[in-house]
Design an enzyme around this catalytic site. Structure first.
Site, short mmCIF file in Angstrom:
data_model
loop_
_atom_site.label_atom_id
_atom_site.label_comp_id
_atom_site.label_asym_id
_atom_site.label_seq_id
_atom_site.Cartn_x
_atom_site.Cartn_y
_atom_site.Cartn_z
N CYS A 9 -2.78 8.98 2.94
CA CYS A 9 -2.21 8.44 1.69
C CYS A 9 -3.97 8.41 0.29
O CYS A 9 -3.89 9.18 -0.12
CB CYS A 9 -2.18 6.99 1.69
SG CYS A 9 -3.67 5.64 2.52
N GLU A 50 0.69 -0.88 -0.26
CA GLU A 50 0.13 0.25 -0.31
C GLU A 50 1.10 0.99 0.35
O GLU A 50 1.65 1.47 0.90
CB GLU A 50 -1.11 0.30 1.04
CG GLU A 50 -1.83 -1.49 1.63
CD GLU A 50 -2.94 -1.20 -0.12
OE1 GLU A 50 -3.49 0.30 -0.55
OE2 GLU A 50 -3.22 -2.59 -0.30
P1 NAP Z 1 8.19 5.02 4.51
O1 NAP Z 1 9.55 6.50 4.70
O2 NAP Z 1 8.32 4.10 3.19
O3 NAP Z 1 8.18 4.25 5.85
C1 NAP Z 1 7.59 3.10 6.01
C2 NAP Z 1 7.46 2.01 7.00
O4 NAP Z 1 9.03 1.45 5.96
C3 NAP Z 1 8.28 2.13 7.83
O5 NAP Z 1 8.00 1.54 9.10
C4 NAP Z 1 9.67 3.04 7.61
O6 NAP Z 1 10.49 2.64 8.55
C5 NAP Z 1 9.80 1.57 6.97
N1 NAP Z 1 11.06 1.44 6.50
C6 NAP Z 1 11.46 2.59 5.54
N2 NAP Z 1 12.67 2.58 4.55
C7 NAP Z 1 12.76 0.89 4.31
C8 NAP Z 1 13.10 -0.11 3.82
N3 NAP Z 1 14.82 0.19 3.22
N4 NAP Z 1 13.08 -1.91 4.40
C9 NAP Z 1 12.12 -1.89 5.19
N5 NAP Z 1 11.14 -0.91 5.33
C10 NAP Z 1 11.68 0.51 5.35
O7 NAP Z 1 6.68 5.70 4.22
P2 NAP Z 1 6.34 6.90 5.61
O8 NAP Z 1 7.40 8.08 5.88
O9 NAP Z 1 6.28 6.15 7.24
O10 NAP Z 1 4.97 6.93 5.52
C11 NAP Z 1 4.98 7.92 4.27
C12 NAP Z 1 3.93 6.94 2.57
O11 NAP Z 1 3.56 6.01 3.35
C13 NAP Z 1 3.39 7.92 2.28
O12 NAP Z 1 3.88 7.30 0.50
C14 NAP Z 1 1.92 8.19 2.00
O13 NAP Z 1 1.62 7.79 1.08
C15 NAP Z 1 1.93 5.93 2.15
N6 NAP Z 1 0.91 5.67 2.93
C16 NAP Z 1 0.28 4.90 1.87
C17 NAP Z 1 -1.22 3.96 2.07
C18 NAP Z 1 -1.36 2.95 1.61
O14 NAP Z 1 -2.74 2.51 2.59
N7 NAP Z 1 -1.55 2.96 0.38
C19 NAP Z 1 -1.28 4.31 4.00
C20 NAP Z 1 -0.60 5.45 4.74
C21 NAP Z 1 0.62 5.77 4.53
P3 NAP Z 1 11.19 4.16 9.58
O15 NAP Z 1 10.05 4.99 9.90
O16 NAP Z 1 12.15 3.21 10.71
O17 NAP Z 1 11.19 4.26 8.61
#
Ligand code: NAP
Length: 479
Positions: A282, A248
């Site tokens: 999102c 997602e």
């Molecule tokens: P993110 O930076 O991609 O992080 C999401 C999760 O993944 C966090 O727990 C993060 O840990 C972890 N992570 C980061 N790098 C990783 C890697 N290389 N390997 C494994 N895990 C890793 O996203 P975010 O900034 O937290 O969230 C915002 C994004 O989420 C936006 O793009 C939003 O649109 C999207 N989102 C989508 C939905 C949907 O249902 N489509 C819902 C909500 C949010 P850390 O926090 O420690 O970096």
């Protein structure tokens, strides 16, 4: 305060004694420390999950259901405490955490507690061959769930609940930016009777802890919610191991407003779909397209409503817009204001950081409306994920449909109209996984949830999630 990993039903320090700072976004101050877990911690969690799996996967559906509903009831009983913790950790208004985040986390457990008792598989009678096929839906084993910071407990439990309900054991990582309520959840799970090892909650950075989960050869499925770039990084590692993947990802959702809509409802909902949770959902409609004949009126009414939103400390009951989640995120969103100015877009309201009295180091930003003259600009093509929307007029259905679809993303779309033919045309041709007509964020947990294009892979929700967290095995019997 130091939070700990929840492994095998007990709280533990990280193996390396490596800790990360946890910030309060409302004040900009460090208020705790979280483990920066490594592959050794993940391996401990994996071994606990592996040894819990044979028994949990054989536990009756009634018993699994009972435990999930217990967790749901405990969350409701502790709503105030969890909502306060969520608000402090994330910067969202306490009212939002109380009315949306924590109630929804409780609903996730209750919903999947019920859903698993109704989940059934198919059978096919193969006529002419005296044979019958039936399909078993078996739990996968040990699975990984990785969630983001914007709706911390809400999205964390949206993955964990179906995974556990389906008989898997879980290693889950919340965002390092918002770990608190996931940490608190462990105690409730123990109290609810969840056997040790069924759910293991590991904290740390994405690069270290997240990667250790993704790279683990025996964690057979990854359910991930987060940014599109992170999704691509995970896919590169996990795909060659043939892990089951559910993604997602980001969105840049169009909000399409026609002149024949119910204007007042549209206006009120559009303020919400633009700025709820500081625009950090999102599903927020961040590209607003308005039919030319009502554009001037909409622009003036919308700006007037947006200017009434109060930016303030999350604990104040009259706060509409709390703090953004982190300094880094605030800087990222502010950078789009610079881009808007340098590209000559018209910032109609907002655009500046807000200094909230007595909390001057908090990460506050004015709700911002920017008028753009093309859909083909950075502001309309990149996910900003803050309290920022763009608006622009359109003349024809064809034109707005093309603009709505001219995006790498395809998560959700909203249309405001009372014209049935147009509704059917748009719902058929919009490239998005979720479409709302004359409403926004009205969720039924049974429906498929997820996006197309760069917004994701697969669907969550209802039986879709239970299907993801099970492996189908077909059996053909000739008689
Ligand atoms: P993110 O930076 O991609 O992080 C999401 C999760 O993944 C966090 O727990 C993060 O840990 C972890 N992570 C980061 N790098 C990783 C890697 N290389 N390997 C494994 N895990 C890793 O996203 P975010 O900034 O937290 O969230 C915002 C994004 O989420 C936006 O793009 C939003 O649109 C999207 N989102 C989508 C939905 C949907 O249902 N489509 C819902 C909500 C949010 P850390 O926090 O420690 O970096």
């Amino acid at each position: 305060m130091k939070i700990q990993n929840y492994i095998n039903g007990t709280y533990q320090n990280p193996n390396s004694q490596d800790w990360l700072e946890n910030f309060n976004p409302a004040s900009g101050e460090v208020y705790g420390f979280i483990p920066n877990s490594n592959e050794v911690d993940v391996e401990h969690a994996f071994l606990a999950a592996k040894s819990a799996f044979p028994s949990w996967s054989q536990t009756s559906l009634e018993e699994r259901s009972r435990i999930l509903i217990n967790i749901s009831e405990l969350l409701e009983a502790h709503l105030e405490r969890f909502a306060e913790a969520e608000s402090i950790d994330n910067g969202k208004p306490l009212t939002v955490a109380k009315t949306i985040d924590i109630p929804r986390a409780a609903s996730n457990f209750r919903f999947f507690g019920h859903a698993i008792t109704q989940f059934a598989s198919e059978s096919h009678e193969t006529k002419g061959f005296s044979a019958i096929n039936y399909t078993l839906r078996q739990p996968i084993g040990v699975v990984g769930c990785i969630s983001p910071w914007n709706l911390p407990l809400y999205l964390f439990t949206w993955k964990i609940a179906p995974a556990i309900a389906a008989g898997n054991c879980v290693i889950a990582k919340p965002s390092e930016v918002t770990p608190m309520t996931a940490y608190m959840l462990g105690t409730l799970c123990t109290e609810a009777g969840l056997p040790p090892g069924v759910l293991n909650i590991i904290h740390g950075s994405g690069e270290k802890t997240g990667q250790a989960i993704v790279k683990h050869p025996n964690i057979k499925a990854i359910s991930f919610t987060g940014g599109t770039k992170t999704g691509a990084t995970i896919a590169k590692i996990a795909a060659p191991m043939f892990k089951k993947l559910s993604f997602e990802l980001g969105g840049k959702n169009p909000n399409i407003i026609f002149a024949d809509c119910d204007y007042d409802t549209m206006l009120e909902t559009t303020v919400k779909s633009s700025f709820s949770n500081q625009g950090q959902i999102c599903l927020c409609g961040s590209r607003i397209f308005v039919e030319q004949s009502i554009y001037t009126k909409f622009k003036s009414d919308f700006i007037q409503s947006v200017k009434q939103l109060k930016v303030g400390h999350p604990m104040e009951t009259d706060t509409d817009i709390g703090a953004l989640v982190s300094q880094t995120h605030l800087e990222k969103v502010l950078n789009y204001m610079s881009i808007a100015r340098s590209e000559g877009h018209n910032i109609l309201c907002g655009g500046h950081q807000v200094l909230v009295k007595n909390h001057e180091n908090g990460y506050y930003l004015e709700p911002t409306v920017i008028e753009v003259n093309t859909n083909n600009c950075q502001l309309n093509q990149e996910e900003i994920f803050g309290p920022v929307v763009t608006i622009m007029p359109f003349e024809t259905e064809e034109e707005v449909l093309n603009m709505a679809n001219a995006s790498n993303y395809g998560l959700s779309a909203t249309i405001w109209t009372n014209n049935l033919k147009r509704t059917m045309h748009f719902t058929e041709h919009l490239q998005a996984g979720i479409i709302w007509v004359n409403t926004w964020m009205l969720r039924d947990l049974r429906t498929p949830f997820g996006g197309t294009k760069s917004s994701g892979l697969g669907r969550e929700g209802g039986f879709e999630a239970l299907r993801f967290f099970t492996e189908p095995k077909n059996v053909c019997i000739k008689y």
